[in-house]
Scaffold this active site. Sequence first.
Site, PDB file in Angstrom:
ATOM      1  N   GLU A  12      42.736  33.854  32.825  1.00  0.00           N
ATOM      2  CA  GLU A  12      41.426  35.410  32.438  1.00  0.00           C
ATOM      3  C   GLU A  12      41.174  35.872  31.243  1.00  0.00           C
ATOM      4  O   GLU A  12      41.802  36.097  31.188  1.00  0.00           O
ATOM      5  CB  GLU A  12      42.725  36.921  32.971  1.00  0.00           C
ATOM      6  CG  GLU A  12      42.759  36.031  34.712  1.00  0.00           C
ATOM      7  CD  GLU A  12      42.763  37.807  35.717  1.00  0.00           C
ATOM      8  OE1 GLU A  12      42.535  37.601  36.365  1.00  0.00           O
ATOM      9  OE2 GLU A  12      44.115  38.421  35.054  1.00  0.00           O
ATOM     10  N   HIS A  54      49.961  39.323  32.816  1.00  0.00           N
ATOM     11  CA  HIS A  54      48.781  39.621  32.957  1.00  0.00           C
ATOM     12  C   HIS A  54      48.528  40.315  31.532  1.00  0.00           C
ATOM     13  O   HIS A  54      49.055  40.703  31.096  1.00  0.00           O
ATOM     14  CB  HIS A  54      48.545  41.204  33.745  1.00  0.00           C
ATOM     15  CG  HIS A  54      47.008  41.281  33.960  1.00  0.00           C
ATOM     16  ND1 HIS A  54      46.430  41.889  33.329  1.00  0.00           N
ATOM     17  CD2 HIS A  54      46.175  40.745  35.174  1.00  0.00           C
ATOM     18  CE1 HIS A  54      45.173  42.439  33.868  1.00  0.00           C
ATOM     19  NE2 HIS A  54      44.564  41.575  34.655  1.00  0.00           N
TER      20      HIS A  54
HETATM   21  P1  PGA Z   1      38.338  42.263  36.623  1.00  0.00           P
HETATM   22  O1  PGA Z   1      39.480  42.742  36.319  1.00  0.00           O
HETATM   23  O2  PGA Z   1      37.497  42.126  38.009  1.00  0.00           O
HETATM   24  O3  PGA Z   1      37.663  43.951  36.779  1.00  0.00           O
HETATM   25  O4  PGA Z   1      37.742  41.656  35.108  1.00  0.00           O
HETATM   26  C1  PGA Z   1      40.698  41.032  37.159  1.00  0.00           C
HETATM   27  C2  PGA Z   1      41.638  41.335  36.504  1.00  0.00           C
HETATM   28  O5  PGA Z   1      42.039  41.769  35.541  1.00  0.00           O
HETATM   29  O6  PGA Z   1      42.597  40.632  36.900  1.00  0.00           O
END
Ligand code: PGA
Length: 223
Positions: A151, A102
């Site tokens: 992401e 992540h």
């Molecule tokens: P968010 O986070 O939906 O708050 O943008 C997503 C993530 O980091 O998995």
Amino acid sequence: MKYFIANWKANKNLAEAASYMDILLQTISKNTALLERLEKNEIKIILAPPFPFLFTLKEKIKSAKNIHLAAQDISHFEDGAYTGEITGRMLQGLVDFAIVAHSERRKYFAEKDDVLFKKAQLAQKYGLQSIYGLRDEHDRIPAGVGIVAYEPNAAIGTGKNEPVKNVLRIKEILNLPKNTSYLYGGSVNRENAALYLKTGKIDGFLVGSASLDPIHFIDLIPS
Ligand code: PGA
């Protein structure tokens, strides 16, 4: 199969975690269309709570179909003198998935490819499927990873979700092996989720902020 993953990050206490799960299960039990999709293996709901709540939540989902738990992280060490670490072997039987790489792990804990690849390898060794985070098309993907989550940093926790066309463009560049699931994460909520899903090319979401409320989280899952 579409994946809807609730990443709670470092939020909630034990009582809040238990009550969240009760509300989630109750809400699902009243939604026959969603229940049917879970029954038919069209959807998996995956909760990634902080480690201390996993066992309590595991007990609650025992008889639910296609509701799973994920670890938010996994140690790159195996058993040994590594105070504080949560290893793959500890997670065995407790979770089916582990979030690896992540961008918050990369950013705040300086985790780099050598450590991240080791984590993915240990997840696999202990029978957990990695949900592997990619910040952009340059991040490398370890062998054996079947689920990736794109992401982009600018979209995480900012309310500025990445335009659908960019998410699709990154998927094309990545040219993933067949059978690899491609998820998107970054400010996904019940207002914008359908825009991604209707392309038919995005296999689900890793959701942070909007997953903290069980009703909002269920609302973004199409039923
Ligand atoms: P968010 O986070 O939906 O708050 O943008 C997503 C993530 O980091 O998995």
